[in-house]
Design a protein around this motif. Sequence first.
Motif, PDB file in Angstrom:
ATOM      1  N   VAL A   1       0.850  -1.188   0.000  1.00  0.00           N
ATOM      2  CA  VAL A   1       0.000   0.000   0.000  1.00  0.00           C
ATOM      3  C   VAL A   1       0.886   1.239   0.000  1.00  0.00           C
ATOM      4  O   VAL A   1       1.723   1.415   0.878  1.00  0.00           O
ATOM      5  N   VAL A   2       0.697   2.065  -1.009  1.00  0.00           N
ATOM      6  CA  VAL A   2       1.396   3.342  -1.091  1.00  0.00           C
ATOM      7  C   VAL A   2       0.349   4.422  -0.850  1.00  0.00           C
ATOM      8  O   VAL A   2      -0.573   4.589  -1.650  1.00  0.00           O
TER       9      VAL A   2
ATOM     10  N   ALA B   1       9.294  -3.211 -10.336  1.00  0.00           N
ATOM     11  CA  ALA B   1       8.702  -4.439  -9.803  1.00  0.00           C
ATOM     12  C   ALA B   1       7.433  -4.809 -10.574  1.00  0.00           C
ATOM     13  O   ALA B   1       7.195  -5.987 -10.874  1.00  0.00           O
ATOM     14  N   ARG B   2       6.622  -3.803 -10.917  1.00  0.00           N
ATOM     15  CA  ARG B   2       5.410  -4.079 -11.696  1.00  0.00           C
ATOM     16  C   ARG B   2       5.762  -4.607 -13.077  1.00  0.00           C
ATOM     17  O   ARG B   2       5.166  -5.556 -13.576  1.00  0.00           O
ATOM     18  N   GLU B   3       6.765  -4.009 -13.709  1.00  0.00           N
ATOM     19  CA  GLU B   3       7.141  -4.408 -15.060  1.00  0.00           C
ATOM     20  C   GLU B   3       7.775  -5.790 -15.115  1.00  0.00           C
ATOM     21  O   GLU B   3       7.699  -6.473 -16.135  1.00  0.00           O
ATOM     22  N   GLN B   4       8.415  -6.223 -14.038  1.00  0.00           N
ATOM     23  CA  GLN B   4       9.067  -7.532 -14.009  1.00  0.00           C
ATOM     24  C   GLN B   4       8.069  -8.682 -14.022  1.00  0.00           C
ATOM     25  O   GLN B   4       8.389  -9.780 -14.442  1.00  0.00           O
ATOM     26  N   ARG B   5       6.886  -8.420 -13.526  1.00  0.00           N
ATOM     27  CA  ARG B   5       5.826  -9.434 -13.463  1.00  0.00           C
ATOM     28  C   ARG B   5       6.331 -10.729 -12.843  1.00  0.00           C
ATOM     29  O   ARG B   5       6.209 -11.809 -13.405  1.00  0.00           O
ATOM     30  N   PHE B   6       6.918 -10.592 -11.677  1.00  0.00           N
ATOM     31  CA  PHE B   6       7.370 -11.760 -10.933  1.00  0.00           C
ATOM     32  C   PHE B   6       6.184 -12.698 -10.729  1.00  0.00           C
ATOM     33  O   PHE B   6       5.047 -12.266 -10.645  1.00  0.00           O
ATOM     34  N   ASP B   7       6.464 -13.964 -10.628  1.00  0.00           N
ATOM     35  CA  ASP B   7       5.403 -14.931 -10.369  1.00  0.00           C
ATOM     36  C   ASP B   7       5.149 -14.978  -8.863  1.00  0.00           C
ATOM     37  O   ASP B   7       5.382 -15.993  -8.215  1.00  0.00           O
ATOM     38  N   LEU B   8       4.715 -13.836  -8.327  1.00  0.00           N
ATOM     39  CA  LEU B   8       4.494 -13.708  -6.891  1.00  0.00           C
ATOM     40  C   LEU B   8       3.093 -13.138  -6.652  1.00  0.00           C
ATOM     41  O   LEU B   8       2.630 -12.298  -7.421  1.00  0.00           O
ATOM     42  N   PRO B   9       2.432 -13.564  -5.568  1.00  0.00           N
ATOM     43  CA  PRO B   9       1.101 -13.031  -5.261  1.00  0.00           C
ATOM     44  C   PRO B   9       1.190 -11.656  -4.591  1.00  0.00           C
ATOM     45  O   PRO B   9       1.090 -11.523  -3.381  1.00  0.00           O
ATOM     46  N   VAL B  10       1.414 -10.628  -5.412  1.00  0.00           N
ATOM     47  CA  VAL B  10       1.587  -9.266  -4.904  1.00  0.00           C
ATOM     48  C   VAL B  10       0.588  -8.340  -5.589  1.00  0.00           C
ATOM     49  O   VAL B  10       0.436  -8.377  -6.811  1.00  0.00           O
ATOM     50  N   ALA B  11      -0.077  -7.523  -4.790  1.00  0.00           N
ATOM     51  CA  ALA B  11      -0.947  -6.470  -5.316  1.00  0.00           C
ATOM     52  C   ALA B  11      -0.374  -5.139  -4.850  1.00  0.00           C
ATOM     53  O   ALA B  11       0.120  -5.026  -3.732  1.00  0.00           O
ATOM     54  N   LEU B  12      -0.438  -4.149  -5.712  1.00  0.00           N
ATOM     55  CA  LEU B  12       0.043  -2.805  -5.377  1.00  0.00           C
ATOM     56  C   LEU B  12      -1.146  -1.861  -5.394  1.00  0.00           C
ATOM     57  O   LEU B  12      -1.805  -1.701  -6.420  1.00  0.00           O
ATOM     58  N   TRP B  13      -1.438  -1.260  -4.248  1.00  0.00           N
ATOM     59  CA  TRP B  13      -2.506  -0.276  -4.136  1.00  0.00           C
ATOM     60  C   TRP B  13      -1.863   1.078  -3.937  1.00  0.00           C
ATOM     61  O   TRP B  13      -1.065   1.272  -3.030  1.00  0.00           O
ATOM     62  N   VAL B  14      -2.221   2.031  -4.772  1.00  0.00           N
ATOM     63  CA  VAL B  14      -1.640   3.361  -4.716  1.00  0.00           C
ATOM     64  C   VAL B  14      -2.749   4.371  -4.452  1.00  0.00           C
ATOM     65  O   VAL B  14      -3.756   4.400  -5.165  1.00  0.00           O
TER      66      VAL B  14
ATOM     67  N   ALA C   1       0.397   2.059 -12.021  1.00  0.00           N
ATOM     68  CA  ALA C   1      -0.674   1.107 -12.303  1.00  0.00           C
ATOM     69  C   ALA C   1      -0.499   0.403 -13.635  1.00  0.00           C
ATOM     70  O   ALA C   1      -1.027  -0.679 -13.839  1.00  0.00           O
ATOM     71  N   GLY C   2       0.234   1.003 -14.547  1.00  0.00           N
ATOM     72  CA  GLY C   2       0.373   0.392 -15.865  1.00  0.00           C
ATOM     73  C   GLY C   2      -0.944   0.446 -16.607  1.00  0.00           C
ATOM     74  O   GLY C   2      -1.538   1.491 -16.764  1.00  0.00           O
TER      75      GLY C   2
END
Length: 159
Positions: free
Chosen positions: A20-21, A38-51, A65-66
């Motif tokens: 959360v930002v 980090a968003r552009e890398q699209r890691f195979d990780l369960p991560v959500a970014l809220w801004v 947000a892309g």
Amino acid sequence: RGAFRTVLETLTGKGALVLVVDDAQWLDASTRATLRWAREQRFDLPVALWVFGRPEAAECAADLAGSVAPTTLTPLDRAASQRLLHHLAGVAPEPWLDRAGGHPLFLEALGRLAAARGHTAMEGDVAIPPSIEGAHLAELDQLPMAARELAKQIGRAHV
């Protein structure tokens, strides 16, 4: 950036992660670049970014947000403002609702202030704090002297 990826991998090893930002308008260029990376890398990780941020942070939020469309929050309508203030303070005088303009944080601060002062603090010609900051300062005035002095010291340390 590698360290950031390691942190993400470690934290998501325990389950999904929500980053959360808040107040995105204050992000420095380095933090913004790292989050975008980090968003552009699209890691195979369960991560959500809220801004979250003020309107002036719209460009930053869109950048982070892309392709995800942002959601714009609007002020609460009059009825919701009334319910919130009444829930917090037991009353919801029109001048206080007018001053808050549907801003939930301002309504919350006014409600806490009124609850601390009592219902009569919201009646008649009592001065209504002009802003969220004013409401917070008025809340601080309600604290015992030792707590106010501590708050001053903390405030100076973070200016």
